[in-house]
Enzyme design. Structure first.
Site, mmCIF file in Angstrom:
data_model
loop_
_atom_site.group_PDB
_atom_site.id
_atom_site.type_symbol
_atom_site.label_atom_id
_atom_site.label_comp_id
_atom_site.label_asym_id
_atom_site.label_seq_id
_atom_site.Cartn_x
_atom_site.Cartn_y
_atom_site.Cartn_z
ATOM 1 N N ASP A 1 -11.492 -10.149 12.635
ATOM 2 C CA ASP A 1 -10.312 -9.285 12.744
ATOM 3 C C ASP A 1 -10.165 -8.863 14.206
ATOM 4 O O ASP A 1 -10.386 -7.706 14.555
ATOM 5 C CB ASP A 1 -10.462 -8.063 11.838
ATOM 6 C CG ASP A 1 -9.167 -7.249 11.742
ATOM 7 O OD1 ASP A 1 -8.101 -7.777 12.128
ATOM 8 O OD2 ASP A 1 -9.233 -6.093 11.296
ATOM 9 N N SER B 1 1.476 -2.781 2.227
ATOM 10 C CA SER B 1 0.766 -3.981 1.795
ATOM 11 C C SER B 1 0.120 -3.757 0.437
ATOM 12 O O SER B 1 -0.019 -2.629 -0.030
ATOM 13 C CB SER B 1 -0.313 -4.344 2.818
ATOM 14 O OG SER B 1 -1.251 -3.283 2.918
ATOM 15 N N LYS C 1 -13.165 1.999 8.221
ATOM 16 C CA LYS C 1 -13.082 0.861 9.137
ATOM 17 C C LYS C 1 -13.521 1.265 10.538
ATOM 18 O O LYS C 1 -14.139 0.499 11.259
ATOM 19 C CB LYS C 1 -11.651 0.317 9.178
ATOM 20 C CG LYS C 1 -11.261 -0.530 7.995
ATOM 21 C CD LYS C 1 -9.864 -1.093 8.182
ATOM 22 C CE LYS C 1 -9.431 -1.893 6.966
ATOM 23 N NZ LYS C 1 -8.037 -2.384 7.104
ATOM 24 N N ALA D 1 -3.456 -4.423 -1.811
ATOM 25 C CA ALA D 1 -4.871 -4.364 -1.462
ATOM 26 C C ALA D 1 -5.387 -5.744 -1.077
ATOM 27 O O ALA D 1 -5.040 -6.744 -1.706
ATOM 28 C CB ALA D 1 -5.665 -3.829 -2.648
ATOM 29 N N ILE D 2 -6.183 -5.786 -0.036
ATOM 30 C CA ILE D 2 -6.887 -7.012 0.339
ATOM 31 C C ILE D 2 -8.359 -6.851 -0.044
ATOM 32 O O ILE D 2 -8.906 -7.606 -0.827
ATOM 33 C CB ILE D 2 -6.734 -7.311 1.839
ATOM 34 C CG1 ILE D 2 -5.252 -7.517 2.189
ATOM 35 C CG2 ILE D 2 -7.548 -8.545 2.225
ATOM 36 C CD1 ILE D 2 -4.982 -7.657 3.669
ATOM 37 N N THR D 3 -8.996 -5.828 0.500
ATOM 38 C CA THR D 3 -10.396 -5.550 0.155
ATOM 39 C C THR D 3 -10.550 -4.182 -0.504
ATOM 40 O O THR D 3 -11.639 -3.827 -0.931
ATOM 41 C CB THR D 3 -11.281 -5.597 1.417
ATOM 42 O OG1 THR D 3 -10.770 -4.653 2.372
ATOM 43 C CG2 THR D 3 -11.259 -6.984 2.043
#
Length: 503
Positions: free
Chosen positions: A256, A194, A288, A196-198
């Site tokens: 989430d 993926s 996380k 980067a999202i955050t």
């Protein structure tokens, strides 16, 4: 009802069609009504929007629709009102805390992919899962439905290995070493990653500095069957498309749900035919997952889900209390990963984690004896075989296989923060480092990011460099400096913490 297509240069973030006020009145359509648009064998669902910039007898299509479906200016299409999707009653069922049957989950996912469900209904579904949870049978059904509503990859080279990190730790360019090590040992590992999202850089953002990551399924199949590996961006493919649509809503809700997270990860693995999967769960303050108990529970869920899907899953709980390596940001991480592959040596945290994970995969794939995987992985890295395999990956994906670390442009606007006092580094704030790198422009600005000069446990003197911020513009650099001074990402303490006098 029939109308001529008008191509609009409008993006709304969802599937919208625009009609004139007069047509809306005549057709008895209202804003946000769901309609079906048909032309030949094509059919899509979209929400109605009304605008007086649309002529009577026209239907305006947003760029969101045109990015997924082809329509031409003036093409005649039919418009039919669509009732409430059947899946809405199944969402209500989950809202009441009831268990969903496989066919009901399949209907919900199909309606999400077909755009019959809008963001409001998807939000209700996600919230219902957050509140009431999903059983493992429901998660398995959700995973398969998400995979089978998209494209599936069929690779002839077996067995197919895979590795996935749930993320949360800055500088996690580990898989850029793991993939070529595993492939150099003769195993097959098609790695989709993926952006980067955050974070400051997803694996795809880092690899894109070295080569093209946007490949079709046919290109991936050709490359993997030829050299045994790839490192590509999953977002360029139609793998588990419902996942992208639900993630978009999850982000807005700041939710989430665990069941959706498991299905999100495993649906992509199911879609590419992964047989042996290693899940990396970084654990520690600022990651996380912060506790070992939470990590073990999550690990058991991944393993149980894998069994239901016919996949063999192992989980590595790894240290996530500080960044991996010293580089954070796409170009900085690409440079560090390439240097490590070329020399067979690099930051201890990066080499140890990469060879540790690769070693587990080598044992899972039967090419290393039990307990010897890490040693074999290290030998592959140090011998240069992993670097040669990485060169093949870069070349097959359209990049220059002879690219050198010094060829990679790094943001030339820099600022170094120095220690205000002497002592020992007792902590590095993962979230603060990520925030500073993003403020500097990462991941959009490839050359932006943070370079660490110290790690936890190291002794520093007053004036020693702690971090260097890289940016591609002075304005982004200034913002990052302000944030760094406020967050103080490096914690330094002396050996004497407090003196208590005799009263």
């Amino acid at each position: 009802m029939r109308a001529k297509v008008k191509i609009l240069k409008i993006k709304t973030g969802s599937f919208n069609v625009f009609i004139s006020p007069r047509d809306a009145e005549e057709w008895k359509l209202h804003p946000n009504d769901l309609v079906k648009i048909e032309s030949g064998k094509r059919s899509i669902y979209a929400s109605v929007a009304i605008g007086d910039f649309i002529e009577d007898g026209e239907v305006g299509l947003s760029q969101d629709i045109l990015s997924s479906y082809q329509f031409s200016e003036g093409e005649v299409v039919s418009i039919t009102p669509s009732g409430t999707p059947e899946s809405v009653k199944y969402i209500k069922k989950k809202m009441k805390g009831e268990k969903l049957r496989k066919v009901e989950i399949e209907t919900i996912i199909r309606d999400i992919v077909d755009r019959k469900l809008r963001n409001t209904e998807i939000s209700a579904f996600i919230t219902a899962i957050e509140i009431n949870g999903l059983s493992m049978d429901e998660i398995a059904a959700l995973t398969i439905a998400m995979a089978e509503t998209g494209d599936m990859l069929d690779i002839d080279r077996k067995p197919i290995m895979d590795v996935h990190s749930i993320g949360g730790v800055p500088g996690n360019k580990t898989n850029i070493l793991v993939v070529p090590i595993v492939a150099a040992a003769g195993l097959t590992i098609p790695k989709t990653s993926s952006r980067a999202i955050t974070s400051a850089a997803g694996t795809a953002d880092v690899v894109e500095v070295l080569t093209n990551v946007k490949l079709s399924l046919d290109e991936i199949k050709r490359i993997v069957e030829k050299i045994g590996a790839c490192l590509v961006w999953g977002g360029a493919l139609n793998l588990a498309p419902a996942d992208d649509l639900t993630i978009h809503v999850e982000r807005r809700l700041s939710l989430d749900p665990r069941g959706l997270m498991l299905a999100s990860i495993m649906s992509k693995k199911y879609a590419i035919g992964s047989q042996y999967i290693l899940i990396d769960i970084p654990t520690g303050k600022g990651a996380k997952v912060e506790t070992m108990d939470e990590a073990r529970t999550l690990a058991k869920d991944f393993i149980e889900l894998g069994k239901k899907l016919g996949q063999y899953v192992e989980v590595a709980i790894t240290y996530g209390g500080q960044p991996i390596g010293y580089a954070i940001g796409p170009a900085l991480e690409a440079k560090e990963a390439l240097e490590t592959l070329m020399t067979g040596k690099g930051p201890g945290s990066l080499v140890e984690k990469a060879t540790g994970l690769a070693g587990i995969l080598l044992e899972m794939g039967g090419v290393a004896p039990k307990g010897m995987g890490k040693k074999v992985a290290k030998e592959i890295l140090e011998s240069g075989k992993a670097y040669e395999k990485m060169k093949e990956i870069i070349e097959e994906q359209g990049g220059d296989p002879n690219i050198k670390p010094e060829d990679i442009p790094i943001g030339d606007k820099t600022y170094t923060i120095h220690a205000q006092t002497g002592g020992y580094v007792t902590g590095i704030d993962n979230r603060a480092i990520t925030a500073i790198a993003r403020e500097a422009g990462a991941p959009e600005d490839k050359g932006a990011g943070v370079r660490l000069h110290v790690k936890v446990g190291e002794k520093v003197k007053e004036g020693d460099p702690l971090i260097t911020i890289h940016a591609e513009s002075e304005s982004r650099l200034e913002k990052a400096i302000v944030l760094a001074r406020r967050l103080e990402p490096i914690k330094i303490e002396g050996m004497v913490l407090q003196v208590i006098g005799n009263i």
